[in-house]
Design a protein around this motif. Sequence first.
Motif, PDB file in Angstrom:
ATOM      1  N   PRO A  25      -4.477  -3.771   5.578  1.00 34.11           N
ATOM      2  CA  PRO A  25      -3.657  -4.701   6.365  1.00 34.11           C
ATOM      3  C   PRO A  25      -4.421  -5.936   6.836  1.00 34.11           C
ATOM      4  O   PRO A  25      -3.806  -6.969   7.134  1.00 34.11           O
ATOM      5  CB  PRO A  25      -3.195  -3.847   7.559  1.00 34.11           C
ATOM      6  CG  PRO A  25      -3.285  -2.445   7.078  1.00 34.11           C
ATOM      7  CD  PRO A  25      -4.471  -2.416   6.155  1.00 34.11           C
ATOM      8  N   LEU A  26      -5.755  -5.853   6.934  1.00 36.17           N
ATOM      9  CA  LEU A  26      -6.532  -6.986   7.434  1.00 36.17           C
ATOM     10  C   LEU A  26      -6.588  -8.135   6.422  1.00 36.17           C
ATOM     11  O   LEU A  26      -6.943  -9.264   6.789  1.00 36.17           O
ATOM     12  CB  LEU A  26      -7.952  -6.533   7.784  1.00 36.17           C
ATOM     13  CG  LEU A  26      -8.043  -5.510   8.915  1.00 36.17           C
ATOM     14  CD1 LEU A  26      -9.496  -5.184   9.216  1.00 36.17           C
ATOM     15  CD2 LEU A  26      -7.355  -6.033  10.182  1.00 36.17           C
ATOM     16  N   LEU A  63       0.828  -1.201   0.000  1.00 36.39           N
ATOM     17  CA  LEU A  63       0.000   0.000   0.000  1.00 36.39           C
ATOM     18  C   LEU A  63       0.869   1.260   0.000  1.00 36.39           C
ATOM     19  O   LEU A  63       0.597   2.229  -0.711  1.00 36.39           O
ATOM     20  CB  LEU A  63      -0.896  -0.024   1.239  1.00 36.39           C
ATOM     21  CG  LEU A  63      -2.154   0.832   1.205  1.00 36.39           C
ATOM     22  CD1 LEU A  63      -3.119   0.294   0.168  1.00 36.39           C
ATOM     23  CD2 LEU A  63      -2.812   0.830   2.579  1.00 36.39           C
ATOM     24  N   TYR A  64       1.927   1.229   0.788  1.00 33.49           N
ATOM     25  CA  TYR A  64       2.841   2.362   0.882  1.00 33.49           C
ATOM     26  C   TYR A  64       3.492   2.651  -0.476  1.00 33.49           C
ATOM     27  O   TYR A  64       3.616   3.810  -0.897  1.00 33.49           O
ATOM     28  CB  TYR A  64       3.911   2.052   1.928  1.00 33.49           C
ATOM     29  CG  TYR A  64       5.002   3.086   2.061  1.00 33.49           C
ATOM     30  CD1 TYR A  64       4.714   4.391   2.441  1.00 33.49           C
ATOM     31  CD2 TYR A  64       6.336   2.741   1.840  1.00 33.49           C
ATOM     32  CE1 TYR A  64       5.721   5.340   2.577  1.00 33.49           C
ATOM     33  CE2 TYR A  64       7.343   3.673   1.977  1.00 33.49           C
ATOM     34  CZ  TYR A  64       7.034   4.972   2.344  1.00 33.49           C
ATOM     35  OH  TYR A  64       8.030   5.893   2.485  1.00 33.49           O
ATOM     36  N   LEU A  65       3.874   1.588  -1.187  1.00 33.20           N
ATOM     37  CA  LEU A  65       4.577   1.766  -2.450  1.00 33.20           C
ATOM     38  C   LEU A  65       3.639   2.156  -3.594  1.00 33.20           C
ATOM     39  O   LEU A  65       3.954   3.045  -4.385  1.00 33.20           O
ATOM     40  CB  LEU A  65       5.324   0.474  -2.814  1.00 33.20           C
ATOM     41  CG  LEU A  65       6.464   0.071  -1.880  1.00 33.20           C
ATOM     42  CD1 LEU A  65       7.009  -1.293  -2.260  1.00 33.20           C
ATOM     43  CD2 LEU A  65       7.581   1.107  -1.889  1.00 33.20           C
ATOM     44  N   LEU A 113      -2.342  -1.780  11.867  1.00 35.86           N
ATOM     45  CA  LEU A 113      -3.572  -1.003  11.712  1.00 35.86           C
ATOM     46  C   LEU A 113      -3.793  -0.081  12.900  1.00 35.86           C
ATOM     47  O   LEU A 113      -4.154   1.095  12.741  1.00 35.86           O
ATOM     48  CB  LEU A 113      -4.763  -1.957  11.541  1.00 35.86           C
ATOM     49  CG  LEU A 113      -6.143  -1.319  11.354  1.00 35.86           C
ATOM     50  CD1 LEU A 113      -6.148  -0.437  10.120  1.00 35.86           C
ATOM     51  CD2 LEU A 113      -7.207  -2.405  11.247  1.00 35.86           C
ATOM     52  N   ALA A 114      -3.533  -0.607  14.110  1.00 36.98           N
ATOM     53  CA  ALA A 114      -3.698   0.212  15.311  1.00 36.98           C
ATOM     54  C   ALA A 114      -2.708   1.373  15.327  1.00 36.98           C
ATOM     55  O   ALA A 114      -3.059   2.512  15.688  1.00 36.98           O
ATOM     56  CB  ALA A 114      -3.515  -0.658  16.556  1.00 36.98           C
ATOM     57  N   VAL A 115      -1.462   1.094  14.918  1.00 36.75           N
ATOM     58  CA  VAL A 115      -0.444   2.151  14.898  1.00 36.75           C
ATOM     59  C   VAL A 115      -0.786   3.209  13.850  1.00 36.75           C
ATOM     60  O   VAL A 115      -0.657   4.409  14.095  1.00 36.75           O
ATOM     61  CB  VAL A 115       0.947   1.546  14.630  1.00 36.75           C
ATOM     62  CG1 VAL A 115       1.986   2.643  14.396  1.00 36.75           C
ATOM     63  CG2 VAL A 115       1.374   0.668  15.805  1.00 36.75           C
ATOM     64  N   LEU A 116      -1.228   2.768  12.671  1.00 36.84           N
ATOM     65  CA  LEU A 116      -1.624   3.723  11.639  1.00 36.84           C
ATOM     66  C   LEU A 116      -2.757   4.625  12.119  1.00 36.84           C
ATOM     67  O   LEU A 116      -2.763   5.835  11.876  1.00 36.84           O
ATOM     68  CB  LEU A 116      -2.064   2.975  10.370  1.00 36.84           C
ATOM     69  CG  LEU A 116      -0.966   2.444   9.450  1.00 36.84           C
ATOM     70  CD1 LEU A 116      -1.573   1.605   8.338  1.00 36.84           C
ATOM     71  CD2 LEU A 116      -0.147   3.587   8.853  1.00 36.84           C
TER      72      LEU A 116
END
Length: 380
Positions: free
Chosen positions: A226-227, A8-10, A131-134
């Motif tokens: 991420p899930l 996703l980042y890329l 996901l929690a950190v994001l």
Amino acid sequence: MVTAVLPLYLVLGLHLSPAAYGALDGLHTGATALLRLVGGYVADRVRRRKAVAGVGYGLSAFAKLGLVAAGGSLASIGLVVAADRAGKGLRTAPRDALITLSAPEASLGRAFGVHRAMDSVGAFAGPLVALAVLTAAGQSFDAVFVTSFCVAALGLLILFLFVRDHREARPPSGTVSPRAVGRLLRTAPVRRLVCAACLLGLATVGDGFVYLLLQRRESLSIGWFPLLAVGTSLSYLLLSAPIGALADRIGRLPVMLGGYGVLAAVYLLLHGPLDGPVLLGTVLFLYGLFYAATEGVLMALAGPVLPERLRTTGIALVQSGQALAYLGSSVLFGLAWQEWGGATASRWAAVAVVGVGVATAFLLRSSSPRSTDEQKGSPS
């Protein structure tokens, strides 16, 4: 954690094209094949498999911080990704060799199944933590990378403090040498195993492609991406130990080939008749089943074929062949997606998996545990 968010980042964050992502993803796995061989050979030579594995885990841990320092530079990210995969190249063969040397031959499928199940606990929890950190950090990918480094450092500490090495007697002079490795490759069972691993790697598309195709078809938001890895990891976690035990009972080769049949079904379903939650649930369950039936089972299949003195080197040869082929697979799939679209590319990938499965069955038809036992005269 990083695996869950990196595609996703890329692609969405840095706007890489499918072809560029395919090249980078191939580098992510395939370009460090030489280091797999180096790590395997050195581990056999010095008889310190735990230490070599620890160096590999440490290199991958610090690569997480490298992603933070790289910023948005594609060249820098490529170097960091190469360093991360170099760590994986160094650690994987010594770790798997330790498993083969620590478990009875008849239970290798179960042993690798348990290992992969434990590994999947981290793969299951990692995307949830990411996901929690994001969410907590306002969609900051850097926060995910730093948190991942901290977790990796803790795992490295546990490795050095609690994991036992397997230190057999010093091998006779010349037992572990480049010439011995050459002789190993000239033996028919090992040669067939390496060829089969190369074919299987060539027909395997990276996880990131599968998840990106799902995300685009279902228009999933960034927060849900991420899930997808969580779903696969949960299936893998629940199935890997039972599938490993099944492989010990009925034969490792049939189970592995069945896993690649499942992979072909996954590729077809990516643009098949299902959609919505049914599509997501089915694909992620089957994808986890594929990994459960193939990843550890291939190593269990390789263990009895390889001599103990060159066990790590032999495993590295198998994994390196698969990794180099995966490099080509990622580049080809990325180009096919960009030129013909995801639907056509995934269908051709399914056809390739079926063809490779038939070739693998031919190559390894006499390598099942049952055939090995019969050759040794062991009771059934």
